[in-house]
Design an enzyme around this catalytic site. Structure first.
Site, PDB file in Angstrom:
ATOM      1  N   CYS A   1      23.353  43.222  41.006  1.00  9.24           N
ATOM      2  CA  CYS A   1      22.743  41.977  41.492  1.00  9.24           C
ATOM      3  C   CYS A   1      21.327  41.831  40.957  1.00  9.24           C
ATOM      4  O   CYS A   1      20.879  40.731  40.634  1.00  9.24           O
ATOM      5  CB  CYS A   1      22.706  41.949  43.015  1.00  9.24           C
TER       6      CYS A   1
ATOM      7  N   ASP B   1      28.700  36.249  42.284  1.00 17.17           N
ATOM      8  CA  ASP B   1      27.244  36.122  42.297  1.00 17.17           C
ATOM      9  C   ASP B   1      26.812  35.080  41.271  1.00 17.17           C
ATOM     10  O   ASP B   1      27.119  35.222  40.088  1.00 17.17           O
ATOM     11  CB  ASP B   1      26.575  37.454  41.892  1.00 17.17           C
TER      12      ASP B   1
ATOM     13  N   CYS C   1      25.903  37.797  47.673  1.00 21.39           N
ATOM     14  CA  CYS C   1      25.751  38.681  48.817  1.00 21.39           C
ATOM     15  C   CYS C   1      24.282  38.878  49.184  1.00 21.39           C
ATOM     16  O   CYS C   1      23.389  38.293  48.570  1.00 21.39           O
ATOM     17  CB  CYS C   1      26.391  40.024  48.498  1.00 21.39           C
TER      18      CYS C   1
ATOM     19  N   CYS D   1      32.895  36.955  39.799  1.00 17.82           N
ATOM     20  CA  CYS D   1      32.431  38.200  40.399  1.00 17.82           C
ATOM     21  C   CYS D   1      31.632  37.973  41.669  1.00 17.82           C
ATOM     22  O   CYS D   1      31.194  38.908  42.300  1.00 17.82           O
ATOM     23  CB  CYS D   1      31.685  39.080  39.401  1.00 17.82           C
TER      24      CYS D   1
END
Lengths: 191, 394
Positions: free
Chosen positions: A103, A36, A59, A34
């Site tokens: 996140c 992360d 990100c 995904c």
């Protein structure tokens, strides 16, 4: 603007980036699938988190939330650090776009994973249920995916469990050497 | 600002802007009105139609104006699907690397009982013609294969695809949104039956495009109303946009060779220099590639953070990472050419235009390696790769 100034500040100037060869606990969460992955190192003395470092593949939100999470737990007693919620991280950052909130969940889980690792290493008992590894949201989504494309993408997942490899590498850090050694990370070095 | 996201959208050419202006407050007639102002508008509309048709070697009455590439894609596919329902032929062939405007329309049709074969692409991003031949069945109503891919810039063998489709009696539709204005598109030579184009990809305005439909190929309207476009697409024509599109396309076609020669030099310099970064790889065939497209994966880092840092240097680019698409999957195109998820997340797409200069390219070449290095130093994935806990895949 996609991100607030505070988020951008933590992204451009992340606090506490780096490795900790003598860490008391290391937690790695997330999933390259995904996009992360967060790894958090903690140093604990007298039940206080005296130092914390992180490394993140992800990100802007991922890097910013990692950075903020380390700031929020540094100097805190372990029991408090473990209570860190993703909501607190997001609030401290002044908010995140809705589709980026996951996140911040990773940041909360990275702290828990690091603390769990510390407890495991030092034979300290804890409520295993509270520290159970939860599946990354995107893995769950892929399982529930209706379209063929999403399903076939899920089947091609790299099945390596990043958590177990992180604890393995933590224990064998002293013995593992490679010809290409990574250079020591300098904190907040801007490209 | 160094703008390198021309596959996303392009800056409007000054000629185009100037040509459009008078249609806002001087020649603002509705082309359907009977009065002189309207009739003058109608004349301009038909002149633009003829100009655009000529650029792709089609007839004026084969050009329908739409709101852009997505609408044209939808109309082409839904028209053939409707034809298929009537004739009980419910098989469509497409590829795994189409734009979402095509893919999502096909997925909608699958939900309605159509069967779609999505052809694989080779690692270089190009289909195997043998696969197409094998996939065609008695009940195949449409082959929908994009001319040039927006992410990796690869160009499909459209001449051969057209030939195969003609021999098998199947309609060939191509999403040429990234090709028109950049490549010499000839619908006769390539035996293309339907084609979509979008003005803002070749220095024209946003919000306008066209659908080419060969005379004899069925086309049904998506939008009902006042009968415009010969009853195939209702709605008062966006004359300013349509004129803008015609001016933009004519200019792009006349400058094409000169522009492409310049772009190829910049593109290849970017590719050669940036793939010198360790553990990086070019996505898509190096030769059969749009002259404006660079797409590279950097192992161990994620695309959005790369873009944000580039943006801090006033460089506009794009990426195939999940974060940049707002979904949880990275680019389906990169996955289709065989990049593993974690590598696909670390992609950088740079797409050029005639407005870029070699000086800008040189600046980018200096900055990208520094950013990749910075992100790698804080990446646990890179750390594992370097320490041997995980194997390098590129």
């Amino acid at each position: 603007m996609l991100y607030s100034e505070k988020v951008m500040d933590h992204f451009r100037n992340p606090r506490n980036v780096g490795e900790m060869p003598d860490a008391d606990g290391i937690g790695e969460v997330g999933n390259a699938k995904c996009g992360d992955i967060m790894r958090m190192y903690i140093k604990v003395k007298n039940n206080i988190i005296t130092d914390v470092k992180f490394m993140t593949f992800g990100c802007g939100s991922a890097i910013a939330t990692s950075s903020m999470a380390t700031e929020l737990i540094k100097g805190k007693p372990i029991e408090d650090a473990v209570k860190l919620s993703n909501k607190a991280v997001v609030e401290a950052l002044g908010g995140l776009p809705t589709h980026k909130l996951h996140c911040s969940v990773l940041a909360e889980e990275a702290v828990k994973a690091a603390v769990k690792d510390y407890y495991d290493k030092h034979n300290i008992s804890y409520n295993k249920k509270e520290y159970a590894a939860s599946e990354c949201a995107c893995v769950i989504e892929h399982k529930n995916a209706k379209s063929k494309q999403a399903k076939s993408a899920a089947c091609k997942t790299n099945k390596t469990d990043k958590k177990s490899s992180a604890t393995k590498s933590a224990k064998s850090k002293t013995t593992k050497t490679t010809s290409k050694s990574v250079t020591k990370t300098k904190t907040s070095k801007k490209a | 600002m160094i703008y390198l996201d021309n596959a996303g959208t392009t800056k409007m050419d000054a000629n185009v802007k100037n040509a459009m202006l008078k249609y806002f407050d001087e020649e603002y007639g509705n082309a359907s009105s009977l009065h002189a102002l309207g009739q003058r508008a109608k004349e301009e509309l038909e002149r633009a139609r003829a100009d655009i048709a000529k650029c792709i070697n089609a007839q004026p009455n084969e050009i329908y104006f739409t709101s852009g590439g997505s609408e044209s894609d939808n109309q082409a596919i839904m028209s053939l699907a409707r034809m298929g329902k009537i004739n009980n032929k419910k098989h469509i062939i497409s590829t795994k690397i189409e734009h979402h405007a095509v893919l999502h329309t096909l997925q909608k049709l699958e939900d309605e009982g159509f069967e779609v074969t999505y052809l694989d692409v080779q690692p270089n991003g190009i289909i195997k013609l043998q696969d197409l031949k094998k996939a065609i069945r008695k009940d195949t109503i449409l082959v929908a294969i994009m001319y040039a891919n927006n992410e990796i810039g690869t160009i499909q063998p459209v001449d051969q695809i057209g030939k195969i489709c003609k021999q098998s009696g199947v309609t060939f539709f191509t999403d040429a949104v990234q090709a028109v204005g950049h490549l010499k598109v000839d619908v006769q030579k390539s035996k293309i039956d339907m084609l979509s184009m979008s003005a803002h990809k070749f220095h024209g305005p946003k919000g306008v495009g066209a659908l080419y439909v060969r005379r004899g190929t069925p086309i049904f309207s998506l939008i009902e109303g006042g009968g415009q476009e010969n009853n195939r697409r209702a709605g008062t024509e966006n004359l300013a946009g349509i004129v803008g599109m015609a001016v933009a396309l004519k200019k792009a076609v006349s400058e094409m060779d000169k522009t492409n020669a310049k772009l190829v030099l910049m593109r290849d310099k970017l590719i050669n220099e940036l793939t010198k970064i360790p553990h990086s790889i070019l996505n898509g065939d190096k030769k059969n590639r749009l002259s404006n497209n660079v797409n590279i994966c950097f192992e161990g880092i994620e695309g959005e953070s790369l873009l944000l840092l580039l943006s801090d240097h006033d460089i506009c680019a794009s990426s195939g990472s999940a974060c940049t698409s707002g979904s949880l999957d990275p680019s389906h195109v990169l996955l289709a050419i065989g990049r593993p998820h974690e590598v696909a997340h670390g992609s950088l797409r740079l797409t050029l235009s005639k407005y870029n200069t070699m000086a800008e390219i040189n600046k980018v070449i200096k900055i990208v390696p520094k950013i990749v290095d910075y992100l790698r130093k804080m990446s646990p994935v890179w750390d594992e790769l370097e320490k041997g806990g995980r194997k390098h895949v590129i």
